[in-house]
Enzyme design. Structure first.
Site, PDB file in Angstrom:
ATOM      1  N   GLU A 160       0.838  -1.190   0.000  1.00  0.00           N
ATOM      2  CA  GLU A 160       0.000   0.000   0.000  1.00  0.00           C
ATOM      3  C   GLU A 160       0.877   1.245   0.000  1.00  0.00           C
ATOM      4  O   GLU A 160       1.981   1.236   0.531  1.00  0.00           O
ATOM      5  CB  GLU A 160      -0.925  -0.002   1.215  1.00  0.00           C
ATOM      6  CG  GLU A 160      -1.967  -1.097   1.081  1.00  0.00           C
ATOM      7  CD  GLU A 160      -2.964  -1.136   2.227  1.00  0.00           C
ATOM      8  OE1 GLU A 160      -4.127  -1.440   1.959  1.00  0.00           O
ATOM      9  OE2 GLU A 160      -2.584  -0.860   3.371  1.00  0.00           O
ATOM     10  N   CYS A 198       3.454   8.649   0.993  1.00  0.00           N
ATOM     11  CA  CYS A 198       4.018   7.737   1.982  1.00  0.00           C
ATOM     12  C   CYS A 198       4.283   6.425   1.242  1.00  0.00           C
ATOM     13  O   CYS A 198       3.351   5.819   0.709  1.00  0.00           O
ATOM     14  CB  CYS A 198       2.991   7.554   3.095  1.00  0.00           C
ATOM     15  SG  CYS A 198       3.446   6.320   4.310  1.00  0.00           S
ATOM     16  N   CYS A 201       6.561  -6.687   7.058  1.00  0.00           N
ATOM     17  CA  CYS A 201       7.631  -6.174   7.909  1.00  0.00           C
ATOM     18  C   CYS A 201       7.982  -7.238   8.930  1.00  0.00           C
ATOM     19  O   CYS A 201       7.116  -7.969   9.402  1.00  0.00           O
ATOM     20  CB  CYS A 201       7.162  -4.908   8.631  1.00  0.00           C
ATOM     21  SG  CYS A 201       8.471  -4.073   9.572  1.00  0.00           S
ATOM     22  N   CYS A 251       6.230  -4.721  15.669  1.00  0.00           N
ATOM     23  CA  CYS A 251       5.825  -3.756  16.687  1.00  0.00           C
ATOM     24  C   CYS A 251       4.348  -4.017  17.025  1.00  0.00           C
ATOM     25  O   CYS A 251       3.507  -4.137  16.132  1.00  0.00           O
ATOM     26  CB  CYS A 251       6.008  -2.321  16.183  1.00  0.00           C
ATOM     27  SG  CYS A 251       7.729  -1.956  15.813  1.00  0.00           S
ATOM     28  N   CYS A 269       1.381  -1.969  15.457  1.00  0.00           N
ATOM     29  CA  CYS A 269       1.393  -1.696  14.003  1.00  0.00           C
ATOM     30  C   CYS A 269       0.784  -2.862  13.229  1.00  0.00           C
ATOM     31  O   CYS A 269       1.164  -4.012  13.417  1.00  0.00           O
ATOM     32  CB  CYS A 269       2.832  -1.459  13.547  1.00  0.00           C
ATOM     33  SG  CYS A 269       2.969  -1.166  11.769  1.00  0.00           S
ATOM     34  N   GLY A 310       6.902  -1.745   6.081  1.00  0.00           N
ATOM     35  CA  GLY A 310       8.287  -2.188   6.070  1.00  0.00           C
ATOM     36  C   GLY A 310       9.226  -1.345   6.904  1.00  0.00           C
ATOM     37  O   GLY A 310       8.897  -0.247   7.348  1.00  0.00           O
ATOM     38  N   SER A 370      11.890   6.867   7.879  1.00  0.00           N
ATOM     39  CA  SER A 370      11.549   6.558   9.271  1.00  0.00           C
ATOM     40  C   SER A 370      12.024   5.144   9.598  1.00  0.00           C
ATOM     41  O   SER A 370      11.780   4.210   8.847  1.00  0.00           O
ATOM     42  CB  SER A 370      10.032   6.658   9.444  1.00  0.00           C
ATOM     43  OG  SER A 370       9.656   6.232  10.726  1.00  0.00           O
ATOM     44  N   SER A 379      11.778   5.845  15.315  1.00  0.00           N
ATOM     45  CA  SER A 379      10.586   5.495  16.090  1.00  0.00           C
ATOM     46  C   SER A 379      11.012   5.106  17.492  1.00  0.00           C
ATOM     47  O   SER A 379      11.346   3.956  17.752  1.00  0.00           O
ATOM     48  CB  SER A 379       9.852   4.341  15.404  1.00  0.00           C
ATOM     49  OG  SER A 379       9.379   4.784  14.159  1.00  0.00           O
ATOM     50  N   LEU A 380      10.993   6.075  18.377  1.00  0.00           N
ATOM     51  CA  LEU A 380      11.487   5.839  19.734  1.00  0.00           C
ATOM     52  C   LEU A 380      10.401   5.196  20.603  1.00  0.00           C
ATOM     53  O   LEU A 380      10.609   4.150  21.200  1.00  0.00           O
ATOM     54  CB  LEU A 380      11.957   7.165  20.342  1.00  0.00           C
ATOM     55  CG  LEU A 380      12.645   7.065  21.687  1.00  0.00           C
ATOM     56  CD1 LEU A 380      13.983   6.357  21.569  1.00  0.00           C
ATOM     57  CD2 LEU A 380      12.841   8.453  22.292  1.00  0.00           C
ATOM     58  N   HIS A 381       9.266   5.864  20.682  1.00  0.00           N
ATOM     59  CA  HIS A 381       8.073   5.367  21.390  1.00  0.00           C
ATOM     60  C   HIS A 381       8.203   5.254  22.900  1.00  0.00           C
ATOM     61  O   HIS A 381       7.202   5.167  23.590  1.00  0.00           O
ATOM     62  CB  HIS A 381       7.573   4.051  20.805  1.00  0.00           C
ATOM     63  CG  HIS A 381       7.296   4.117  19.333  1.00  0.00           C
ATOM     64  ND1 HIS A 381       6.728   5.231  18.745  1.00  0.00           N
ATOM     65  CD2 HIS A 381       7.526   3.244  18.316  1.00  0.00           C
ATOM     66  CE1 HIS A 381       6.609   5.018  17.447  1.00  0.00           C
ATOM     67  NE2 HIS A 381       7.090   3.831  17.158  1.00  0.00           N
ATOM     68  N   ASN A 413      -3.361   5.068  16.000  1.00  0.00           N
ATOM     69  CA  ASN A 413      -4.472   4.707  15.131  1.00  0.00           C
ATOM     70  C   ASN A 413      -4.818   3.240  15.388  1.00  0.00           C
ATOM     71  O   ASN A 413      -3.936   2.387  15.345  1.00  0.00           O
ATOM     72  CB  ASN A 413      -4.080   4.891  13.664  1.00  0.00           C
ATOM     73  CG  ASN A 413      -3.728   6.345  13.383  1.00  0.00           C
ATOM     74  OD1 ASN A 413      -4.499   7.239  13.661  1.00  0.00           O
ATOM     75  ND2 ASN A 413      -2.526   6.564  12.856  1.00  0.00           N
ATOM     76  N   CYS A 459      -1.051   6.053   9.888  1.00  0.00           N
ATOM     77  CA  CYS A 459       0.177   5.373  10.314  1.00  0.00           C
ATOM     78  C   CYS A 459      -0.145   4.037  10.952  1.00  0.00           C
ATOM     79  O   CYS A 459      -0.992   3.957  11.840  1.00  0.00           O
ATOM     80  CB  CYS A 459       0.906   6.188  11.384  1.00  0.00           C
ATOM     81  SG  CYS A 459       1.468   7.765  10.842  1.00  0.00           S
TER      82      CYS A 459
HETATM   83  N1  SAH Z   1       9.394   0.781  10.116  1.00  0.00           N
HETATM   84  C1  SAH Z   1       9.470   2.215  10.149  1.00  0.00           C
HETATM   85  C2  SAH Z   1       8.293   2.861   9.420  1.00  0.00           C
HETATM   86  C3  SAH Z   1       6.995   2.608  10.149  1.00  0.00           C
HETATM   87  S1  SAH Z   1       5.586   3.591   9.894  1.00  0.00           S
HETATM   88  C4  SAH Z   1       9.549   2.689  11.576  1.00  0.00           C
HETATM   89  O1  SAH Z   1       9.400   1.871  12.482  1.00  0.00           O
HETATM   90  O2  SAH Z   1       9.765   3.873  11.793  1.00  0.00           O
HETATM   91  C5  SAH Z   1       5.886   5.181  10.478  1.00  0.00           C
HETATM   92  C6  SAH Z   1       5.494   5.476  11.928  1.00  0.00           C
HETATM   93  O3  SAH Z   1       4.167   5.087  12.267  1.00  0.00           O
HETATM   94  C7  SAH Z   1       6.419   4.765  12.899  1.00  0.00           C
HETATM   95  O4  SAH Z   1       6.859   5.657  13.877  1.00  0.00           O
HETATM   96  C8  SAH Z   1       5.499   3.729  13.482  1.00  0.00           C
HETATM   97  O5  SAH Z   1       5.944   3.293  14.736  1.00  0.00           O
HETATM   98  C9  SAH Z   1       4.185   4.472  13.529  1.00  0.00           C
HETATM   99  N2  SAH Z   1       3.028   3.605  13.736  1.00  0.00           N
HETATM  100  C10 SAH Z   1       2.918   2.285  13.502  1.00  0.00           C
HETATM  101  N3  SAH Z   1       1.702   1.831  13.829  1.00  0.00           N
HETATM  102  C11 SAH Z   1       0.997   2.892  14.281  1.00  0.00           C
HETATM  103  C12 SAH Z   1      -0.336   3.071  14.744  1.00  0.00           C
HETATM  104  N4  SAH Z   1      -1.187   2.059  14.794  1.00  0.00           N
HETATM  105  N5  SAH Z   1      -0.718   4.311  15.116  1.00  0.00           N
HETATM  106  C13 SAH Z   1       0.143   5.355  15.028  1.00  0.00           C
HETATM  107  N6  SAH Z   1       1.398   5.250  14.583  1.00  0.00           N
HETATM  108  C14 SAH Z   1       1.841   4.038  14.220  1.00  0.00           C
END
Ligand code: SAH
Length: 350
Positions: A84, A98, A105, A109, A112, A160, A190, A215-217, A295, A337
């Site tokens: 997508e 995007c 992937c 996570c 995701c 990915g 990212s 993507s620290l989180h 999301n 996202c």
């Molecule tokens: N693999 C890469 C790209 C991922 S998508 C990465 O990890 O950065 C881009 C961003 O969206 C990342 O920060 C990812 O953690 C975030 N993301 C993934 N699932 C999400 C969700 N359900 N809601 C909000 N952000 C999300």
């Protein structure tokens, strides 16, 4: 193993000077719709180029959000695999795309949707670049969008992990920089934080210094490990050390690092998490934080309350951290996202 267009060209024409491929590649970004329309290339060569794919992605389905600001395309690659890619209107009135870097992937996570698919394979440079070409074509042929609509930004935030597909992602960025009007500050890769590849970026002469988002989180090790399973005990100090060196080498007024932070209710959104994040960022320096409202992708997590996000943002600002909140786009078509997923058995997106 899928051969790139360039490799196929070099097999067909081993003795051509290097400029010839650049000329052909430029043609891929022109108004031409097929090889035979590349008027800058000798006819005999054009005829033989017909064995190379003009386009490596094929449209299967388009979904458009109610307000028309987000368009999600389900594309087929390599005959039967699906990815997508998303087109979003940005505040400047232009469009951000995007792109996906892999089919699925491997990072898993927990929050995701793509992580639930597992990894099928990495995309080739052509398949990444062709997502841009697909949207370029879409914008210029769409009857509803303005004809002056243009792509001003690209984010590698689709399906990915881009740094798990380092060479192809690097080549795709270099190709886009060479053949579009996008500058380095308009492209963001990212990453979940693949440290060996982040190290490689520090010394790789061919790595284009576009924007990087990590993507620290969470800046608390146990929390990060809970939501990002590829994390490990000393990930945070290692990332901190890397980030300092990265900014020393490449940071300047316009070039910073971004840390992405998905807001998960009662998981990483407490005052203690805000403090840990601010302390982490302040030890590094020129970093911006981007808070992403979660999301919905499943039942395991909930998005933080709006008031909690505001408090979190304020707690960061109080500690002099530059932080923004990402607008959520396309959630009604599961294009936001982390919502990109292709279910293999139903073949349907979302
Ligand atoms: N693999 C890469 C790209 C991922 S998508 C990465 O990890 O950065 C881009 C961003 O969206 C990342 O920060 C990812 O953690 C975030 N993301 C993934 N699932 C999400 C969700 N359900 N809601 C909000 N952000 C999300």
């Amino acid at each position: 193993m899928i051969l790139s267009r360039r490799a196929q060209f070099e097999t067909l024409f081993p003795d051509e000077p290097a400029f010839r491929w650049k000329q052909i590649e430029a043609g891929l970004f022109s108004d031409a719709q097929n090889w035979s329309q590349l008027s800058t290339i000798p006819k005999s060569m054009r005829d033989r180029l017909a064995s190379l794919p003009w386009m490596t992605v094929a449209l299967e389905q388009i979904q458009i959000s109610m307000n028309g600001d987000t368009h999600k395309a389900l594309l087929k690659v390599d005959g039967d695999k699906e990815i997508e890619t998303v087109l979003m209107k940005n505040p400047r009135g232009a469009w951000t795309i995007c792109v996906s870097s892999q089919v699925g992937c491997a990072m898993r996570c927990g929050f995701c949707a793509t992580g639930k698919m597992g990894l099928t394979r990495s995309l080739t440079v052509d398949e990444i670049v062709d997502q841009y070409r697909f949207w370029m074509n879409y914008l210029s042929t769409s009857s509803t969008l303005s004809t002056s609509a243009r792509i001003s930004n690209i984010v590698y935030m689709g399906m990915g992990e881009p740094l798990a597909n380092y060479e192809e992602v690097k080549n795709s960025v270099n190709t886009l920089l060479a053949h579009t009007d996008l500058g380095k500050t308009r492209i963001t890769v990212s990453t979940v934080g693949v440290l060996p590849r982040l190290e490689q970026i520090l010394t790789d002469k061919d790595w284009p210094h576009i924007r990087l988002a990590v993507s620290l989180h969470s800046a608390i090790a146990a929390t990060r490990k809970h939501i990002v399973p590829t994390s490990y005990d000393d990930f945070l100090p290692k990332l901190e050390d890397w980030a300092k060196r990265y900014l020393e080498l490449f940071g300047n007024r316009r070039h910073h690092l971004t840390f992405e932070y998905v807001m998960l209710k009662d998981v990483n959104d407490t005052p203690a998490h805000a403090k840990a994040l601010a302390d982490f960022v302040n030890r590094i320096g020129h970093v911006r934080v981007n808070l992403i409202p979660y999301n919905l992708t499943g039942v395991e997590f909930e998005c933080s309350e709006d008031a909690t996000i505001k408090q979190f943002l304020a707690a960061l600002e109080d500690r002099n951290v530059t932080a923004t909140r990402r607008r959520t786009m396309g959630s009604d078509i599961a294009a936001a996202c982390g919502q990109l997923i292709v279910l293999t058995n139903s073949g349907k997106a979302g």
